[in-house]
Design a protein around this motif. Structure first.
Motif, PDB file in Angstrom:
ATOM      1  N   SER A  45      42.018  28.247 -22.600  1.00  0.00           N
ATOM      2  CA  SER A  45      40.790  29.020 -21.926  1.00  0.00           C
ATOM      3  C   SER A  45      40.261  29.652 -23.246  1.00  0.00           C
ATOM      4  O   SER A  45      41.013  29.735 -24.010  1.00  0.00           O
ATOM      5  CB  SER A  45      41.152  30.187 -21.089  1.00  0.00           C
ATOM      6  N   VAL A  46      38.812  29.635 -23.061  1.00  0.00           N
ATOM      7  CA  VAL A  46      37.864  30.257 -24.429  1.00  0.00           C
ATOM      8  C   VAL A  46      37.136  31.334 -23.970  1.00  0.00           C
ATOM      9  O   VAL A  46      36.467  30.989 -22.852  1.00  0.00           O
ATOM     10  CB  VAL A  46      37.287  28.812 -25.037  1.00  0.00           C
ATOM     11  N   ASP A  47      37.158  32.310 -24.637  1.00  0.00           N
ATOM     12  CA  ASP A  47      36.317  33.617 -24.271  1.00  0.00           C
ATOM     13  C   ASP A  47      35.236  33.227 -25.263  1.00  0.00           C
ATOM     14  O   ASP A  47      35.137  33.128 -26.281  1.00  0.00           O
ATOM     15  CB  ASP A  47      37.014  34.822 -24.726  1.00  0.00           C
ATOM     16  N   LEU A  48      33.868  33.283 -24.484  1.00  0.00           N
ATOM     17  CA  LEU A  48      32.640  33.068 -25.232  1.00  0.00           C
ATOM     18  C   LEU A  48      31.818  34.423 -25.295  1.00  0.00           C
ATOM     19  O   LEU A  48      31.952  35.208 -24.150  1.00  0.00           O
ATOM     20  CB  LEU A  48      31.803  31.925 -24.490  1.00  0.00           C
ATOM     21  N   VAL A 353      34.236  32.886 -19.598  1.00  0.00           N
ATOM     22  CA  VAL A 353      35.543  32.357 -19.913  1.00  0.00           C
ATOM     23  C   VAL A 353      35.495  30.865 -19.446  1.00  0.00           C
ATOM     24  O   VAL A 353      35.442  30.776 -18.141  1.00  0.00           O
ATOM     25  CB  VAL A 353      36.661  33.162 -19.239  1.00  0.00           C
ATOM     26  N   VAL A 354      35.799  29.875 -20.317  1.00  0.00           N
ATOM     27  CA  VAL A 354      35.794  28.338 -19.831  1.00  0.00           C
ATOM     28  C   VAL A 354      37.283  27.925 -19.978  1.00  0.00           C
ATOM     29  O   VAL A 354      37.830  28.249 -21.071  1.00  0.00           O
ATOM     30  CB  VAL A 354      35.032  27.716 -20.809  1.00  0.00           C
ATOM     31  N   TYR A 355      37.674  27.245 -18.992  1.00  0.00           N
ATOM     32  CA  TYR A 355      38.936  26.762 -18.588  1.00  0.00           C
ATOM     33  C   TYR A 355      38.747  25.194 -18.924  1.00  0.00           C
ATOM     34  O   TYR A 355      37.885  24.546 -18.336  1.00  0.00           O
ATOM     35  CB  TYR A 355      39.561  27.010 -17.337  1.00  0.00           C
ATOM     36  N   MET A 356      39.872  24.739 -19.530  1.00  0.00           N
ATOM     37  CA  MET A 356      39.995  23.330 -19.748  1.00  0.00           C
ATOM     38  C   MET A 356      41.479  22.849 -19.797  1.00  0.00           C
ATOM     39  O   MET A 356      42.507  23.498 -19.980  1.00  0.00           O
ATOM     40  CB  MET A 356      39.705  23.173 -21.353  1.00  0.00           C
ATOM     41  N   MET A 357      41.476  21.437 -19.412  1.00  0.00           N
ATOM     42  CA  MET A 357      43.016  20.930 -18.989  1.00  0.00           C
ATOM     43  C   MET A 357      42.651  19.667 -19.849  1.00  0.00           C
ATOM     44  O   MET A 357      41.851  18.863 -19.564  1.00  0.00           O
ATOM     45  CB  MET A 357      43.353  20.890 -17.753  1.00  0.00           C
ATOM     46  N   ASP A 358      43.574  19.134 -20.639  1.00  0.00           N
ATOM     47  CA  ASP A 358      43.524  18.137 -21.541  1.00  0.00           C
ATOM     48  C   ASP A 358      42.214  18.432 -22.335  1.00  0.00           C
ATOM     49  O   ASP A 358      42.059  19.489 -22.816  1.00  0.00           O
ATOM     50  CB  ASP A 358      43.417  16.859 -20.744  1.00  0.00           C
ATOM     51  N   HIS A 359      41.373  17.342 -22.271  1.00  0.00           N
ATOM     52  CA  HIS A 359      40.077  17.702 -22.918  1.00  0.00           C
ATOM     53  C   HIS A 359      38.899  18.118 -21.902  1.00  0.00           C
ATOM     54  O   HIS A 359      37.711  17.706 -22.224  1.00  0.00           O
ATOM     55  CB  HIS A 359      39.669  16.965 -24.031  1.00  0.00           C
ATOM     56  N   PHE A 360      39.122  18.171 -20.674  1.00  0.00           N
ATOM     57  CA  PHE A 360      38.343  18.241 -19.739  1.00  0.00           C
ATOM     58  C   PHE A 360      37.755  19.884 -19.598  1.00  0.00           C
ATOM     59  O   PHE A 360      38.850  20.605 -19.300  1.00  0.00           O
ATOM     60  CB  PHE A 360      38.499  17.559 -18.549  1.00  0.00           C
ATOM     61  N   VAL A 361      36.497  20.159 -19.236  1.00  0.00           N
ATOM     62  CA  VAL A 361      36.207  21.325 -18.744  1.00  0.00           C
ATOM     63  C   VAL A 361      36.347  21.272 -17.284  1.00  0.00           C
ATOM     64  O   VAL A 361      35.916  20.613 -16.454  1.00  0.00           O
ATOM     65  CB  VAL A 361      34.874  21.535 -18.969  1.00  0.00           C
TER      66      VAL A 361
END
Length: 436
Positions: A45-48, A353-361
């Protein structure tokens, strides 16, 4: 619910979104080429922070703990991404053992574990949840805050494998469980427990992704390189996507050593930011965030607007800054350019906050805090989440729509989050003990 974005400062961001929409085929081709070279983390997950003139990640978590906050309508995206991720790591996998954090009293975190388990089960796996907490000595049922429950079973080790032994709970027998893959949802802030070392099973993410070894400065050093290349592709100033940072590695907040080094680094970084603000005609006051170079949960963080702010800290602030999760002592800090957030929900400050699994959003949410300002850390007690912020998938922009239309803004969020994910992939490869 789509948050209101203050528009007075979004000229730079609008231009960025226009460029991203126009260059979408090139962007996606570039990402595809990168993923051929680097192995994506299993999840992240990435906090923007969106300042209108700047859109940048401020933290990347490789053990995300908020799956319960995602829009449930996007569950299919999570399941499909999970299937791809599992196939890459263990194509024959039928069983998956999830190892969560030890803080079993956090019922909201338990809800995250419940949701993560559901996603992996829907991806076609037999899923059980195993605990390495010394408090869990027998099979235990725990309730979430909203009436769901999970079953935690103590993990045992036999030679180079970890597994669950047969046990009974409420008249139901749970058979012994030996899995192909082990999914950590535990960030190892307290160190690497011996029970997880030298396993022959697939351990995901790897142990060196945990905070016992990982450093935020390593991540943002990799992010610098990623953004420099990406910015050349879009012909933009990389600063628009990238927070400046520096480090100070010999700080002892209790002993009050390293304060002058920290103050000097703060002053240098603030001066660097001031030059950029002057270049773009930005009238806000520059600030930096000083935080532990390792650790999570929003601990050990302070907003600084002057080098004097880190000189002669009061006892309360020194205590707050000296220890993070699991009692980990802070001696290394990262000084990161502060990015304002000019997004709000019902007049409360918000950050995506964006969540990803593998390289997919796979979705995201907004972290909202009614008691914090636009220049403060929102990952703090009192925060709440708005799970329906992403009305449409981040991966489907409306090229015929306006650049700041919700799906296009969310596409931009997804692009920047994937840049951070790529940086994490590079970081993990470079820090892999096998590559040292």
């Amino acid at each position: 619910m789509v948050p209101h974005l203050t528009t007075a400062l979004n000229g730079q961001l609008l231009d960025l979104e226009k460029r991203m929409l126009a260059a979408m085929p090139q962007i996606e081709h570039w990402f595809r080429s990168q993923w051929q070279e680097y192995a994506s983390p299993f999840y992240a997950s990435v906090d923007l922070r969106n300042a209108g003139f700047k859109l940048a990640p401020v933290d990347t978590n490789l053990f995300p703990g908020g799956f319960n906050n995602l829009n449930p309508e996007f569950l299919s995206l999570s399941v499909q991404a999970a299937q791809v991720a599992v196939e890459k790591i263990c194509p024959e996998a039928r069983r998956l053992l999830i190892i969560p954090e030890n803080h079993t009293r956090n019922t909201f975190y338990l809800r995250n574990v419940y949701e993560l388990s559901n996603i992996m089960h829907a991806a076609g796996l037999d899923v059980r949840i195993g605990s390495i907490s010394p408090e869990i000595t027998a099979i235990t049922r725990l309730e979430t805050h909203d009436g769901h429950s999970i079953v935690l079973e103590p993990v045992v080790r036999e030679k180079n494998r970890i597994m669950l032994k047969q046990s009974t709970l409420d008249g139901v027998t749970y058979e012994a469980f030996d899995s192909c893959a082990v999914l950590l949802n535990n960030d190892l802030s307290g160190g690497i427990p011996p029970i997880l070392e030298h396993l022959e099973q697939n351990l995901i993410p790897p142990l060196h992704a945990g905070w016992s070894t990982r450093r935020k400065s390593q991540h943002f050093a990799a992010y610098n390189r990623v953004v420099d290349e990406f910015s050349t592709l879009l012909d933009i100033d990389p600063w628009i996507l990238n927070p400046y940072f520096d480090t100070c590695g010999e700080v002892d907040f209790h002993a009050r050593t390293g304060e002058e080094c920290l103050a000097q680094k703060v002053e240098e970084l603030l001066n660097k930011i001031k030059l950029k603000y002057a270049e773009y005609g930005i009238t806000q006051e520059p600030f930096v965030i000083v935080k532990a170079d390792a650790g999570t949960y929003g601990m050990g963080i302070m907003t600084v607007k002057s080098p004097d702010d880190v000189r002669d800290l009061n006892r309360k602030t020194r205590n707050k800054m000296s220890v993070v999760k699991e009692g980990l002592q802070v001696s290394e800090v990262i000084i990161q350019e502060g990015v304002y957030t000019f997004e709000s929900i019902n007049d409360a400050v918000a950050e995506p906050v964006v969540y990803m699994m593998d390289h997919f959003v796979i979705g995201g949410f907004y972290r909202v805090h009614t008691g914090r300002a636009v220049d403060e850390n929102l990952n703090a007690p009192g925060m709440h989440f708005v799970p329906l912020a992403f009305e449409k998938s981040c991966s489907l922009p409306d090229c015929a729509g306006k650049p700041d239309a919700p799906p296009n803004r969310f596409y931009a969020y997804g692009v920047v989050a994937r840049l951070a994910l790529l940086a994490a992939a590079i970081e993990l490869e470079e820090q892999d003990p096998l590559n040292q």
